[in-house]
Design an enzyme around this catalytic site. Structure first.
Site, short mmCIF file in Angstrom:
data_model
loop_
_atom_site.label_atom_id
_atom_site.label_comp_id
_atom_site.label_asym_id
_atom_site.label_seq_id
_atom_site.Cartn_x
_atom_site.Cartn_y
_atom_site.Cartn_z
N ASN A 9 0.88 -1.18 0.00
CA ASN A 9 0.00 0.00 0.00
C ASN A 9 0.91 1.22 0.00
O ASN A 9 1.45 1.59 1.03
CB ASN A 9 -0.90 -0.03 1.25
CG ASN A 9 -1.71 1.25 1.40
OD1 ASN A 9 -1.78 2.06 0.47
ND2 ASN A 9 -2.32 1.42 2.57
N TRP A 10 1.05 1.81 -1.16
CA TRP A 10 1.98 2.95 -1.28
C TRP A 10 1.43 4.22 -0.64
O TRP A 10 2.16 5.20 -0.49
CB TRP A 10 2.29 3.21 -2.75
CG TRP A 10 3.24 2.25 -3.37
CD1 TRP A 10 3.76 1.11 -2.81
CD2 TRP A 10 3.79 2.32 -4.69
NE1 TRP A 10 4.60 0.48 -3.69
CE2 TRP A 10 4.64 1.20 -4.86
CE3 TRP A 10 3.65 3.22 -5.75
CZ2 TRP A 10 5.34 0.97 -6.04
CZ3 TRP A 10 4.35 2.99 -6.93
CH2 TRP A 10 5.19 1.88 -7.06
N LYS A 11 0.12 4.21 -0.34
CA LYS A 11 -0.51 5.43 0.19
C LYS A 11 -0.25 6.60 -0.77
O LYS A 11 -0.21 6.38 -1.98
CB LYS A 11 -0.03 5.71 1.62
CG LYS A 11 -0.16 4.46 2.50
CD LYS A 11 -0.07 4.70 3.95
CE LYS A 11 -0.27 3.38 4.69
NZ LYS A 11 -0.34 3.52 6.12
N HIS A 94 -9.78 1.49 4.38
CA HIS A 94 -8.54 1.67 5.16
C HIS A 94 -8.81 2.64 6.31
O HIS A 94 -9.58 3.60 6.15
CB HIS A 94 -7.43 2.21 4.25
CG HIS A 94 -6.09 2.18 4.90
ND1 HIS A 94 -5.69 3.14 5.80
CD2 HIS A 94 -5.08 1.27 4.83
CE1 HIS A 94 -4.48 2.82 6.25
NE2 HIS A 94 -4.09 1.70 5.67
N GLU A 96 -7.19 5.02 7.46
CA GLU A 96 -6.91 6.43 7.15
C GLU A 96 -8.10 7.07 6.43
O GLU A 96 -8.40 8.24 6.61
CB GLU A 96 -5.61 6.54 6.33
CG GLU A 96 -4.40 6.33 7.23
CD GLU A 96 -3.16 5.77 6.52
OE1 GLU A 96 -3.09 5.82 5.28
OE2 GLU A 96 -2.27 5.26 7.23
N GLU A 166 -5.98 -4.76 10.33
CA GLU A 166 -4.97 -3.74 10.57
C GLU A 166 -5.27 -3.00 11.87
O GLU A 166 -6.06 -2.04 11.88
CB GLU A 166 -4.95 -2.73 9.42
CG GLU A 166 -4.57 -3.34 8.09
CD GLU A 166 -3.88 -2.32 7.17
OE1 GLU A 166 -2.78 -2.62 6.70
OE2 GLU A 166 -4.43 -1.22 6.97
N GLY A 172 2.04 2.28 10.66
CA GLY A 172 3.04 3.34 10.51
C GLY A 172 3.75 3.72 11.80
O GLY A 172 4.42 4.74 11.87
N SER A 212 2.83 -2.08 10.32
CA SER A 212 4.27 -2.19 10.57
C SER A 212 4.83 -3.59 10.28
O SER A 212 5.73 -4.06 10.97
CB SER A 212 4.62 -1.74 11.99
OG SER A 212 4.28 -0.38 12.18
N GLY A 233 2.60 -1.07 4.22
CA GLY A 233 2.73 0.34 3.84
C GLY A 233 4.19 0.72 3.69
O GLY A 233 4.81 0.51 2.65
N GLY A 234 4.77 1.26 4.76
CA GLY A 234 6.14 1.79 4.74
C GLY A 234 7.15 0.84 4.11
O GLY A 234 7.97 1.27 3.28
P1 PGA Z 1 2.44 0.30 7.57
O1 PGA Z 1 1.00 0.55 6.86
O2 PGA Z 1 2.97 -0.98 7.02
O3 PGA Z 1 3.27 1.49 7.16
O4 PGA Z 1 2.18 0.23 9.04
C1 PGA Z 1 0.10 -0.50 6.63
C2 PGA Z 1 -1.19 0.05 6.06
O5 PGA Z 1 -1.62 1.13 6.47
O6 PGA Z 1 -1.80 -0.58 5.18
#
Ligand code: PGA
Length: 251
Positions: A9-11, A94, A96, A166, A172, A212, A233-234
């Site tokens: 997930n590149w966001k 998600h 966010e 999640e 993050g 994470s 994500g990251g």
């Molecule tokens: P993260 O994000 O791996 O940076 O914690 C995961 C996500 O939000 O899908």
């Protein structure tokens, strides 16, 4: 047998040029990998990414979807548009989007339905906040989110959904749920799906962990029987890192 599914997930990261560079570096690294791999990129990068991913073992996804197919929905992108741009999966609900952009259990259900009706694979996100966890409400929160998201979704469609657990406090933050905790909640999600549809549906649906996840902790998480993959994500932003998650077991 549930095939492992690893999605990046590149966001809101990367330009078109950066996307091209990433894919050029990434494809040779993941050639022949055992897991199914998805890159969920910003809308603006979809088309360029699709051209490079055609005929490879990496599928393309977006990070949100409109509930309608077309019309007066300024700023929204529909399922037919995503398909047209070359995506085959999409992240829905998600945290966010739920926290910052007004997504609710109801709109998540509508978006999920739109994805399924159009033949996109939804990656449905659920998860509790730190406060809810401290109050021992994790199961209750997950139950509510799952029941709402799958409302009026047929059994045939439900098994096409990929659920991503999640925990919001792990996203993050560098704080991962322990493999035991993640496994317990993923098992609970499977149980809920089994109770709503059938044991077969519960056994078939793929459930990911996200929050994470990185090259160091991926294998421990993936070894748990109810965790079928990850939403990353990251650690998905650099090809050399992400491949270590994709090949968590060395293949
Ligand atoms: P993260 O994000 O791996 O940076 O914690 C995961 C996500 O939000 O899908």
């Amino acid at each position: 047998m549930r095939k492992p599914f690893i999605a990046g997930n590149w966001k809101m990261n990367k330009s078109v040029a950066e996307t091209r560079d990433y894919i050029t570096a990434f494809l040779p690294l993941v050639k022949g990998a055992e897991a199914e791999i998805a890159l969920c990129v910003p809308y603006t990068n979809l088309y360029a990414a699709a051209e490079m991913l055609k005929g490879t073992n990496v599928i393309l996804g977006a990070q949100n979807i409109a509930w309608a197919n077309k019309g007066a929905f300024t700023g929204e992108i529909s399922a037919p548009m995503l398909l047209d741009a070359g995506a085959s999966c999409v992240i829905i609900g998600h945290s966010e989007r739920r926290e910052m952009f007004g997504d609710t259990d109801r709109t998540v259900n509508m978006r999920l339905d739109a994805a399924l009706k159009n033949g996109l694979t939804p990656i449905l996100c659920v998860g509790e906040t730190e406060r809810e966890r401290a109050q021992y409400k994790t199961k209750a929160v997950i139950k509510k989110q799952i029941i709402a998201a799958f409302e009026n979704i047929s059994a045939a469609d439900a098994v096409k959904v990929i659920v991503a657990y999640e925990p919001i406090w792990a996203i993050g933050t560098g704080r991962t749920a322990t493999p035991d905790d993640a496994e317990l909640t993923c098992a609970y999600i499977r149980k809920r799906i089994g109770a709503k549809y059938s044991e077969t549906a519960g056994a078939a649906i793929r459930i990911l962990y996200g929050g994470s996840m990185n090259p160091q902790n991926a294998q421990d998480l993936m070894l748990r029987s109810n965790i079928d993959g990850g939403l990353i994500g990251g650690a998905s932003l650099i090809p050399e890192d992400f491949v270590k998650v994709v090949k968590y077991n060395g293949v």
